[in-house]
Design an enzyme around this catalytic site. Structure first.
Site, short mmCIF file in Angstrom:
data_model
loop_
_atom_site.label_atom_id
_atom_site.label_comp_id
_atom_site.label_asym_id
_atom_site.label_seq_id
_atom_site.Cartn_x
_atom_site.Cartn_y
_atom_site.Cartn_z
N GLU A 293 0.82 -1.21 0.00
CA GLU A 293 0.00 0.00 0.00
C GLU A 293 0.86 1.26 0.00
O GLU A 293 0.65 2.18 0.79
CB GLU A 293 -0.97 -0.03 1.20
CG GLU A 293 -1.88 -1.24 1.18
CD GLU A 293 -2.90 -1.30 2.32
OE1 GLU A 293 -2.63 -0.70 3.38
OE2 GLU A 293 -3.94 -1.93 2.14
N ASP A 372 -8.53 -9.21 3.88
CA ASP A 372 -8.36 -8.09 4.80
C ASP A 372 -9.44 -8.04 5.88
O ASP A 372 -10.34 -7.22 5.81
CB ASP A 372 -8.39 -6.78 4.01
CG ASP A 372 -7.81 -5.63 4.82
OD1 ASP A 372 -7.48 -5.84 5.99
OD2 ASP A 372 -7.70 -4.53 4.26
N GLU A 400 -12.67 -2.37 12.07
CA GLU A 400 -12.67 -1.65 10.80
C GLU A 400 -13.83 -2.07 9.89
O GLU A 400 -14.54 -1.23 9.34
CB GLU A 400 -11.33 -1.88 10.09
CG GLU A 400 -11.27 -1.24 8.71
CD GLU A 400 -9.90 -1.39 8.04
OE1 GLU A 400 -8.99 -1.99 8.64
OE2 GLU A 400 -9.75 -0.89 6.90
O1 GCW Z 1 -7.05 -3.16 6.44
C1 GCW Z 1 -6.13 -2.33 5.81
C2 GCW Z 1 -6.43 -1.00 6.37
C3 GCW Z 1 -5.25 -0.07 6.36
C4 GCW Z 1 -4.08 -0.78 7.02
C5 GCW Z 1 -3.77 -2.03 6.21
C6 GCW Z 1 -2.65 -2.85 6.85
C7 GCW Z 1 -2.37 0.09 8.43
O2 GCW Z 1 -7.52 -0.45 5.67
O3 GCW Z 1 -5.62 1.07 7.08
O4 GCW Z 1 -2.95 0.04 7.16
O5 GCW Z 1 -4.90 -2.85 6.17
O6 GCW Z 1 -2.96 -3.84 7.49
O7 GCW Z 1 -1.49 -2.53 6.67
#
Ligand code: GCW
Length: 686
Positions: A293, A372, A400
């Site tokens: 990311e 995720d 989240e």
């Molecule tokens: O779930 C996603 C989140 C990001 C997060 C990423 C990760 C810290 O939306 O906010 O970043 O995973 O786990 O690195």
């Protein structure tokens, strides 16, 4: 702090059971402590607070008991009495963090022992004794020997130094404010107590996305303040880690590269490690998110993640430090036409070829699920496949994707399913919990990691009942064989009351909440369907037309992602054959994961006889009803829990109710309009 919610599970309300109250008052009039260290002093303080609250007594503390009755606390080495009372077997069975509690009656007088091999074990013994009294355990039922099943029991904070918290739903950071480390150390001390009481022994205090100022945590600007935090955690047996910026050499090191095979880069990190340990001699190590990311990483230099992790490991090794390296590495820019890229595959594709290539002080932290943290995902296929690599399972406590602490969603049942999942990694019975505890593959390190839900709200977690997830995670990390019910019951007794009617009602609420949430949100493992970016609230196509690319592939005929080997992304083939076979087949695939693995026509009949479409309608109506039930149950507790708690939770449940209707309506109308097929029961769909 104003509210009892601040005390979380350390409330120590006076025992209502009069018989036990009398017994314990008798038994605990005198306490002998045969150990002297900061950790023990903290444990003794906790005992004083706890016994005063629970029993209303202030015992006499000494180094040896004068009477027959009393409590003796110590380490085996440090106390002759303890050593003399334990058999050789008992002593041998205690690990570094294990404890023993022993109740003995002689000449009508009770004597209680709490001992560890180390002061940490002793501390866990004291915390557990308080837990047992708090939950109304009789003295005769106290005796036990316990060792934590998992070695690392880790909490990750996604806290930024400006005070914001990535994916935080409980206020601002408890550690940082305006680019400074907090001076409110008494709150940090309370936090350390809470964590230690539940069994946590490792913490990473800053976000894995390390920005400009966080990069400086390992420099003069912040290191002394980090050391102050470390001192608090040390007193509770908790190791402190920092998330680091893989490109530190570029950003703060005056080098022109972050290539992990570059001699200057390697030397820079060695010097940096020496520097950190000169300030924090028991520093835990680094947590790293690389090539993910937008974060920098070894790929920029054509190096592998083993090259990157090993470079850091080499620097930390002389000091006993660890590198925790995250496996959340994937291509986040997927063209919707490209059906070969599959984010679920990414961790396995990147890390499986590196099995056995990491230094022995590197751990891979594997996110579950493979996509995720959705409400329902299969277990990451990396777990059970890696054999020669230290592994941590990564879970998400912060909600989240599960209601952002405005919705009640008790996650322990989900985690239990993950832990009990059979990977067949070393034949039948190779469950996830056995891999991460190192029972199956005898690696150096292993355990649990989770992203915390803690913030500076007075009740720590935003939704007070979300404390049950913080607590439950820690308890599972200590002992993954505890059931969801047991953990819920413990938490309720420690948080509200021992009144069994109240306990049963709240337990029912907790245990049903994950399923309810799943019912009114995205169906059968498809996930997402949330608003992009902040991830709150329904938006069925939010990610469908977003470049980030986590598609559900719904059209007028069906929905789901084909991840089979036969015709899809091949993801199902990453599992061992016993598991792969099940997921590959439309008929055998567990229905709760159907759409994760298969593209399924709406008319497809599920085992219940419902069509897929009708199932979606039914569960969405049902989910809202379940939230109504949650609210009704809670209303019945008026006067039985503290008024401010009652009103707070009620307010959250009301929000959840209206919000679950929004989910229901948007999802249902989406599918009605895609298919043109109405609800068989003729309920109102917008
Ligand atoms: O779930 C996603 C989140 C990001 C997060 C990423 C990760 C810290 O939306 O906010 O970043 O995973 O786990 O690195």
């Amino acid at each position: 702090t104003g509210t009892s919610m601040y005390k979380a599970w350390l409330k120590y309300y006076r025992l209502e059971n009069k018989e036990l109250l009398t017994l314990y008052k008798q038994l605990l009039r005198e306490v002998a402590v045969a150990e002297d260290s900061v950790i023990t002093a903290n444990a003794v303080n906790e005992l004083k607070t706890g016994l005063y609250g629970l029993l209303g007594i202030k015992p006499v503390f000494s180094s040896e008991l004068t009477g027959e009755a009393g409590l003796v606390i110590g380490t085996i080495e440090g106390s002759k009495e303890i050593s003399g009372l334990l058999s050789a077997d008992e002593k041998d069975s205690l690990g570094e963090e294990g404890f023993i509690i022993r109740f003995k009656t002689e000449n009508n007088a009770g004597r209680l022992l709490v001992a560890g091999k180390t002061n940490k074990g002793l501390m866990y013994g004291v915390f557990n004794l308080l837990r047992l009294i708090q939950t109304e355990t009789a003295p005769q039922a106290l005796s036990r020997i316990e060792n934590p099943v998992n070695q690392l029991r880790t909490i990750n904070h996604w806290d930024n130094i400006d005070g914001s918290v990535e994916r935080g739903y409980a206020g601002r950071s408890i550690f940082f404010k305006n680019n400074k480390i907090t001076g409110n150390l008494s709150r940090i001390n309370d936090y350390a107590r809470m964590l230690a009481a539940a069994g946590i022994n490792t913490i990473a205090i800053n976000n894995v996305n390390v920005h400009e100022f966080e990069t400086l945590l390992i420099t003069d600007k912040y290191i002394k303040d980090v050391a102050k935090l470390n001192e608090i955690f040390r007193g509770y047996g908790i190791k402190l880690f920092l998330s680091i910026n893989f490109a530190s050499t570029l950003e703060i090191g005056n080098l022109e590269t972050a290539d992990p095979l570059d001699g200057n880069v390697r030397q820079w990190w060695k010097d940096k490690a020496d520097y950190i340990y000169s300030h924090i001699p028991d520093f835990g190590g680094f947590l790293v998110k690389a090539d993910s990311e937008g974060r920098p990483g070894p790929f920029t230099y054509g190096r592998t993640h083993a090259d990157g992790a090993n470079m850091l490991a080499e620097a930390l090794k002389p000091h006993g430090g660890l590198v925790i390296w995250r496996c959340f590495v994937y291509n986040c820019q997927q063209d919707w036409r490209d059906r070969t890229i599959d984010r679920a595959r990414a961790a396995y594709d990147h890390f499986m070829p590196l099995d056995g290539k990491f230094q022995d002080n590197v751990l891979l932290q594997i996110k579950n699920g493979p996509m995720d943290f959705q409400v329902r995902e299969p277990v990451s296929p990396l777990i059970g496949s890696l054999k020669k690599t230290n592994q941590l399972l990564e879970l998400q406590i912060t909600q989240e994707y599960t209601g952002q602490q405005r919705h009640l969603c008790y996650l322990v049942p989900m985690w239990k399913e993950i832990l009990d999942f059979d990977t067949y990694g070393n034949g039948k019975g190779t469950t996830v919990k056995k891999i991460i505890s190192r029972d199956t593959f005898k690696n150096n390190y292993g355990g649990f990691a989770a992203v915390t839900n803690i913030g500076d709200d007075a009740n720590w977690t935003g939704h007070q009942m979300a404390q049950a997830n913080t607590y439950g995670y820690a308890r599972l990390a200590w002992n993954p064989d505890l059931s969801s019910e047991e953990i819920a019951e413990e938490w309720i007794r420690r948080t509200y009351t021992n009144d069994s009617k109240v306990v049963d009602i709240i337990k029912g609420m907790l245990l049903g909440s994950w399923k309810a949430y799943e019912n009114y949100t995205s169906p059968l493992g498809i996930g997402w369907m949330v608003n992009p970016n902040h991830h709150y609230g329904p938006n069925v196509d939010g990610y469908e037309y977003d470049k980030w690319g986590t598609y559900h592939r719904a059209d007028h005929k069906g929905i789901g992602v084909d991840r089979t080997v036969k015709s899809g992304t091949g993801y199902a083939g990453q599992y061992h054959k016993e598991v792969a076979e099940v997921y590959e087949s439309l008929e055998k695939c567990p229905e709760e994961l159907l759409l994760f693995f298969h593209y399924v026509p709406y008319a497809y009949r599920l085992k219940s006889g419902e069509t897929l479409l009708q199932y979606i309608y039914n569960t969405h109506f049902r989910g809202v009803e379940q939230v109504e039930e949650l609210k009704q149950n809670w209303l019945g507790l008026k006067g039985k829990v503290e008024e401010d708690v009652f009103l707070h939770v009620l307010e959250r449940l009301e929000g959840q109710l209206s919000h679950s209707k929004e989910w229901r309506d948007i999802i249902n109308t989406y599918f009605l309009r895609k298919t043109g097929i109405p609800d068989e029961l003729g309920r109102k769909i917008y």
